[in-house]
Design an enzyme around this catalytic site. Structure first.
Site: not given
Ligand code: ZN
Length: 683
Positions: A472, A465-466, A469
């Site tokens: 991105h 998940h991290e 990010h």
């Molecule tokens: Zn998040």
């Protein structure tokens, strides 16, 4: 030491990356004051521009960057290696930084210059146009159109709010750190994972105590509530956890966030009213993909209506399995047992298959396969703790893409949870060319003795998940920092890349490559991978209604607040629970006092964003299931349409550019195992 080091203040150094280890509390205030003074002078120059040009736009970006350069390491260190001195330096400077931001947002002359620039920009300059559009919107939200007295009041509100929110977080951190459970009877700790007991043993020894000393950090709380066989221990932990920073529980009244909650709601409501919004929730949507409070509430209720029957069925099943009435501190425990029994799989049992290093290799391999990236560990330029690493990213042709710091282990004085933050923003402007650098922060169990850090599959999901990010932030191709990476991305769309990447941590192809027993190197057997995947939707209805409870509570709280009645926080939470929840907590539960996302952080009237983005992420991932999980063309399209554009494109447009149509609810409901025959469009 160079001339730009000033009086040796590392926060003012001209190095490419912060000199974290050299930064002391006493450096903070002088560096912040000097930087703000210099940037105020730069702002005055920008204000005097006759005609705004692209160079002018770039000069404003440099001002933001100069402040970020000083403040970002301070707020980062305050989160990961907090000391009382650093905390008070942070607190002393937070109002200064907030004040600077508010001044900028209320600068009428700049507002007019941006307005003039908007009219002169050609359509083809999409990033510049987005930047200007966001700036104009933020000027309005910063109160620039307000009459002078109201504008002054608005500034006061913003400053007080920032301080109250920080106080909320600090109460929560203090209350969490204050809790200790000292145990001398090994039997009372039955069921707890070995790795946790070793840590508790070491903690006791460090304080010259016999037995075990347990804290209330999130991994310990999770382990106790899920695995402790003694209901008394689970209950004690549950009570401590849900009464942190409140008028109840073991440290009742000592760090009570209750009055802060009322004050924060009142201040937010007043700020929203000043700007002409009916509620803080309506104001919050001005920067989001969702268009109206009604749309959000309907969206959440729609999901709740579909999920609650499934959740009720699940809680019934779980109660039958436990053979008794379930208390809130029993749910995770019996859920884990039932899961083990039904799937013969235990989170803890899988831990040996997920040694951190191997998982990282698998994750980086995936980034290579999808996006042609090469990620390698590099000498850390300078770190704040010896366990922190630094990685460099290169693209397929060997060119530098950026880098990231990974601070992965739990330790005292580090904020709980996991997050990604920008350390350096990408910039490609006259006077500033820099590649992006990210902070990747988790709270995994650290290695103990000869045993490496071993993750649960839940930890692996968090890491993916991290890292989503981080991608991105790192794969952005936007030249202007304000709309590069996650900057300027609507809050309810910002979780798209992270939740999207989570999906890969369940794929057998990915698991086969990275899940190997740390002692024997034996790969995680295919049957276990299959079971793990079947377990993914286990009690998914319960998980769904719990998130919807938080989201609906947050949104309604900020939409229905009125000065006459106040927040009615606990009463409203009860209402929401009656509508949505299937597990009803005891009277002493003070969940709102621990809800840092909305009272400490930026998720106020925005917690729904997680579900909103999950819908986007599940639908985006469905494109990969259709084309093949590692399909390079699909991945490149995702990179180009979503990851590369940052905040320079409206999220709905970016999604449509990737998917060829508006997002749909169906893939998420399918993914969660909540059957739905009817197909609904979100938009
Ligand atoms: Zn998040």
């Amino acid at each position: 030491m160079t001339a730009s080091d000033g009086a040796g203040n590392p926060l003012l150094s001209s190095d490419a990356l912060p000199r974290f280890s050299a930064i002391r509390a006493e450096h903070v205030e002088p560096a912040v004051r000097e930087t703000l003074a210099a940037q105020r002078a730069a702002l005055e120059r920008a204000e005097r521009a006759e005609t705004p040009t692209l160079e002018w736009l770039a000069s404003l970006e440099l001002i933001h960057e100069a402040v970020h350069r000083v403040w970002s390491p301070v707020s980062h260190l305050n989160s990961v290696v907090s000391t009382p001195e650093l905390r008070s330096a942070f607190n002393a400077c937070l109002p200064l930084v907030t004040e600077f931001g508010t001044e900028l947002a209320q600068n009428e002359r700049l507002y007019r210059l941006f307005g003039a620039l908007e009219e002169s920009l050609p359509e083809s300059l999409t990033a510049e146009r987005a930047l200007v559009r966001h700036a104009l919107r933020d000027f309005k939200l910063g109160g620039v159109a307000l009459p002078p007295t109201e504008r002054t009041r608005f500034r006061e509100l913003m400053q007080t709010l920032a301080a109250r929110q920080a106080a909320f977080e600090q109460n929560l951190m203090d209350a969490t750190d204050a809790f200790r459970h000292h145990e001398q009877d090994r039997g009372a700790l039955a069921g707890l994972p070995e790795v946790l007991l070793e840590r508790a043993r070491a903690a006791a020894r460090a304080e010259n105590l016999p037995g075990w000393l347990l804290t209330l950090d999130p991994p310990t709380y999770q382990a106790v509530i899920t695995h402790a066989e003694a209901p008394q221990l689970r209950e004690k932990y549950y009570e401590a956890w849900v009464t942190r920073a409140s008028d109840r529980g073991p440290s009742a009244g000592r760090w009570d966030n209750g009055p802060l909650i009322e004050e924060i709601l009142k201040l937010r409501h007043e700020a929203a009213a000043l700007l002409g919004y009916e509620s803080y929730a309506a104001l919050s949507l001005a920067t989001k993909m969702a268009r109206s409070p009604a749309e959000v509430i309907d969206f959440l209720r729609d999901l709740a209506r579909r999920s609650k029957p499934v959740a009720e069925r699940e809680i019934g099943e779980l109660t039958r399995y436990a053979g008794r009435k379930l208390e809130p501190w029993d749910v995770a425990f019996y859920a884990e047992r039932m899961k083990q029994e039904r799937f013969a799989i235990a989170e803890e049992e899988l831990r040996p298959y997920f040694p951190l290093e191997r998982v990282l290799e698998g994750l980086f391999g995936l980034a290579g396969r999808l996006f042609g990236l090469a990620i390698e560990r590099a000498d850390a330029p300078d770190v704040w703790h010896p366990s922190v690493r630094y990685y460099r990213l290169r693209n397929a042709s060997g060119g530098d893409v950026g880098g990231f710091f990974a601070d992965l282990f739990a330790r005292p004085n580090k904020r709980g949870g996991a997050w990604m933050d920008g350390c350096v923003n990408r910039a490609n402007l006259p006077g500033l060319r820099q590649l992006p650098v990210a902070h990747l922060v988790c709270n995994f169990n650290p290695p103990v003795g000869e045993t490496p850090s071993l993750l649960t599959h839940g930890d692996v999901v968090t890491l993916f998940h991290e890292f989503g990010h981080a991608l991105h932030h790192l794969l952005t191709e936007v030249d202007y920092p304000s709309v590069a990476g996650i900057n300027g991305v609507a809050w309810d769309a910002v979780e798209l890349p992270s939740q999207f990447l989570e999906n890969f941590s369940w794929l057998p192809e990915v698991l086969t490559g990275m899940a190997h027993h740390y002692k024997t190197s034996e790969p995680l057997p295919a049957a276990k991978i299959e079971t793990l995947n079947r377990s993914r939707t286990f009690l998914a209805g319960l998980g769904m209604v719990r998130q919807l409870e938080f989201a609906l509570f947050d949104f309604r709280l900020h939409h229905e607040y009125s000065p006459a009645t106040g927040g009615r926080t606990l009463a409203l939470l009860d209402e929401v629970r009656r509508e949505v929840a299937v597990v009803h907590p005891p009277e002493y539960n003070r969940f709102p006092n621990t809800f840092g996302h909305i009272f400490g952080g930026g998720y106020a009237a925005g917690y729904y964003s997680y579900k909103w983005a999950e819908v986007l992420a599940a639908d985006a991932f469905a494109a990969f299931t259709e084309a093949g999980a590692f399909d390079r063309a699909t991945a490149e399209r995702f990179r180009g349409a979503v990851l590369a554009v940052g905040g320079s494109r409206e999220p709905l447009d970016a999604f449509v550019a990737f998917r060829g149509r508006a997002p749909r609810l169906e893939p998420l409901l399918k993914q969660a195992g909540i059957e739905e025959s009817q197909e609904l469009a979100v938009q």
